[in-house]
Design an enzyme around this catalytic site. Structure first.
Site, PDB file in Angstrom:
ATOM      1  N   PHE A 140       0.862  -1.188   0.000  1.00 10.24           N
ATOM      2  CA  PHE A 140       0.000   0.000   0.000  1.00 10.24           C
ATOM      3  C   PHE A 140       0.894   1.232   0.000  1.00 10.24           C
ATOM      4  CE2 PHE A 140      -2.194   3.602   1.787  1.00 10.24           C
ATOM      5  CZ  PHE A 140      -3.353   3.620   1.039  1.00 10.24           C
ATOM      6  N   ASP A 225       9.239   3.002   1.831  1.00 10.23           N
ATOM      7  CA  ASP A 225       8.098   3.837   2.188  1.00 10.23           C
ATOM      8  C   ASP A 225       7.880   3.656   3.686  1.00 10.23           C
ATOM      9  OD1 ASP A 225       5.604   4.829   2.816  1.00 10.23           O
ATOM     10  OD2 ASP A 225       4.589   3.973   1.072  1.00 10.23           O
ATOM     11  N   LYS A 254       2.654  11.247   7.280  1.00 10.23           N
ATOM     12  CA  LYS A 254       1.875  10.977   8.495  1.00 10.23           C
ATOM     13  C   LYS A 254       2.424  11.689   9.731  1.00 10.23           C
ATOM     14  CE  LYS A 254      -0.845   7.250   6.796  1.00 10.23           C
ATOM     15  NZ  LYS A 254      -0.590   6.068   5.991  1.00 10.23           N
TER      16      LYS A 254
HETATM   17  C1  LIG Z   1      -0.835   6.170   4.483  1.00 10.41           C
HETATM   18  C2  LIG Z   1       0.214   5.600   3.608  1.00 10.41           C
HETATM   19  C3  LIG Z   1       0.492   6.150   2.348  1.00 10.41           C
HETATM   20  C4  LIG Z   1      -0.352   7.241   1.727  1.00 10.41           C
HETATM   21  O1  LIG Z   1      -0.356   8.418   2.450  1.00 10.41           O
HETATM   22  P1  LIG Z   1      -1.481   9.528   2.125  1.00 10.41           P
HETATM   23  O2  LIG Z   1      -1.086  10.694   2.970  1.00 10.41           O
HETATM   24  O3  LIG Z   1      -2.797   8.931   2.522  1.00 10.41           O
HETATM   25  O4  LIG Z   1      -1.410   9.801   0.658  1.00 10.41           O
HETATM   26  C5  LIG Z   1       1.538   5.618   1.626  1.00 10.41           C
HETATM   27  N1  LIG Z   1       2.268   4.604   2.102  1.00 10.41           N
HETATM   28  C6  LIG Z   1       2.033   4.043   3.311  1.00 10.41           C
HETATM   29  C7  LIG Z   1       2.908   2.932   3.789  1.00 10.41           C
HETATM   30  C8  LIG Z   1       0.978   4.499   4.096  1.00 10.41           C
HETATM   31  O5  LIG Z   1       0.720   3.916   5.262  1.00 10.41           O
END
Ligand SMILES: *Cc1c(COP(=O)(O)O)cnc(C)c1O
Length: 412
Positions: A140, A225, A254
């Site tokens: 994701f 990520d 985040k």
């Molecule tokens: C939440 C998340 C995203 C996307 O972040 P947004 O601010 O919602 O675009 C990408 N990668 C990971 C691992 C995430 O948990």
């Protein structure tokens, strides 16, 4: 506003792209949120780890309010007097030479994809238009058309095609399969060190190190990520530190802004970041003074309150307690976690029903992939509050029988 009215308005005027639990939150403080009737809940989702510093942290709120009434947005057409300090700070915390600020996580991932492709063409010598990036099954990385194009979750992808070419899925947690998939046109590998939305999937020990080595051997960029796992969530500042597997590119978001404002970034050394030239990438809000002030305060809180250490200690004890309480339970497949990123996986797809029942006992947690409940409180949670929440949650998590899931799965 009453809860019923708030829900009715969202139903009437909103798109139907979420299926939230029937709780309407009106206030937050630290590890707690309160609904419109004033009932208190333990927040065990922390907005997918964006609120690691706790709700409405006074230091971050103060920075936000002061900067909002001074200067909020200039665009990158001009310099502003706050962005530099933010970039320096993120560079120091992450250990990278350069930082490129964006807003949402998905945008920062897109930034990393662009960087890896350009590096592939301009540094590695891959023929233009042929670059390939390896990604993991169960990934994701956000919701843009390119990113969902390489997801294997049908809910994320159905009828959003055609997918952007140039991505290949490999099994998560299998370093040999990843190494074997690297070809002459492979420019990068994009992974979550622990898959969050994929169900808090923790790869086998040694995986990150082996992937690091395979990328180095093949002259391929490694990008982690850490939007969800980074900034203390797993008990280290970054999840890659558990194996010392430093990536070439690191994506953050985040908790970078403690839940007050969307801030994300790509971190990399100059040999990668220099592929960006004036005009090649940008964002109207990226690097704005308000974002910078909030991020500086959010990182202050993270460091001054030793949130990574707290996550390791409290998470370790919570995991032990949950394992003890759920050991041998017939419905539970596994209890796993790193720091305060903990998951209970069931044999059946009952996690949505469990989330509803946890809500009934004032613990707000989130199912993912149908069979997993994720437990991720703010890292500032006090130990007695954490234990009080577990006192409430464990009997629910361990309930012997329940009706199967009520309503559709909600995916982030
Ligand atoms: C939440 C998340 C995203 C996307 O972040 P947004 O601010 O919602 O675009 C990408 N990668 C990971 C691992 C995430 O948990």
């Amino acid at each position: 506003m009453t809860a019923d009215h708030a829900i009715a308005l969202a139903r009437t005027y909103g798109a139907d792209n979420y299926a939230p639990l029937p709780v309407v939150l009106a206030r937050g403080e630290g590890a707690f949120v309160f609904d419109t009737a004033g009932r208190r809940y333990f927040d065990f989702l922390s907005a997918y780890s964006a609120v690691s510093q706790g709700h409405c942290h006074p230091r971050i709120v103060k920075a936000l309010v002061e900067q909002a009434s001074t200067l909020s947005l200039t665009s990158r057409a001009f310099h502003n007097d706050r962005m530099g300090a933010m970039l320096e700070r993120i560079a120091r915390v992450s250990g990278y030479e350069k930082v490129l600020p964006m807003n949402t996580g998905a945008e920062a991932v897109e930034t990393a994809l662009k960087a890896m492709r350009r590096w592939g063409y301009e540094q590695k010598g891959v023929p233009d238009g042929t670059a390939e990036i390896l990604v993991a099954e169960g990934n994701f990385h956000g919701r843009t058309t390119t990113i969902v194009g390489f997801s294997d979750e049908p809910d994320y992808t159905r009828h959003f095609g055609p997918p952007t070419p140039g991505f290949r899925l490999v099994p998560f947690g299998d370093a040999a399969a990843l190494a074997a998939a690297i070809g002459p046109h492979t420019v990068g590998v994009l992974l979550e060190p622990i898959q969050g939305e994929g169900g808090v999937r923790i790869p086998p020990d040694g995986y990150l190190t082996e992937v690091r080595a395979a990328c180095t051997r093949a002259n391929v960029l490694l990008c982690f990520d850490e939007i969800q796992t980074g900034l203390g969530r797993t008990g280290r500042m970054f999840a890659f530190e558990h194996e010392g597997a430093r990536p070439d590119l690191l994506v953050l978001g985040k908790a970078l802004s403690g839940g007050l404002y969307p801030v994300s970034c790509l971190c990399a050394d100059d040999r990668v970041m220099r592929v960006f030239t004036p005009g090649s990438h940008g964002s109207t809000y990226g690097g704005n003074p308000l974002a910078a002030a909030v991020t500086l305060a959010a990182l202050d809180v993270l460091e001054d309150e030793k949130l990574a250490e707290r996550s390791a200690e409290l998470g370790g004890r919570a995991l032990e307690r949950l394992r003890g309480a759920l050991r041998g339970h017939p419905a539970v497949r596994e209890v796993r976690g790193r720091g305060l990123m903990i998951a209970v996986e069931y044999h059946e797809k009952i996690a949505r029903a469990v989330a509803h029942e946890l809500c009934d006992v004032s613990v707000l947690a989130k199912d993912t992939r149908g069979d997993v409940i994720r437990l991720m409180p703010p890292l500032v949670i006090r130990e007695d509050d954490l234990n009080a929440a577990l006192d409430l949650a464990i009997p629910v998590l361990a309930r012997e029988s329940r009706a199967s899931a009520s309503g559709p799965d909600d995916l982030q």
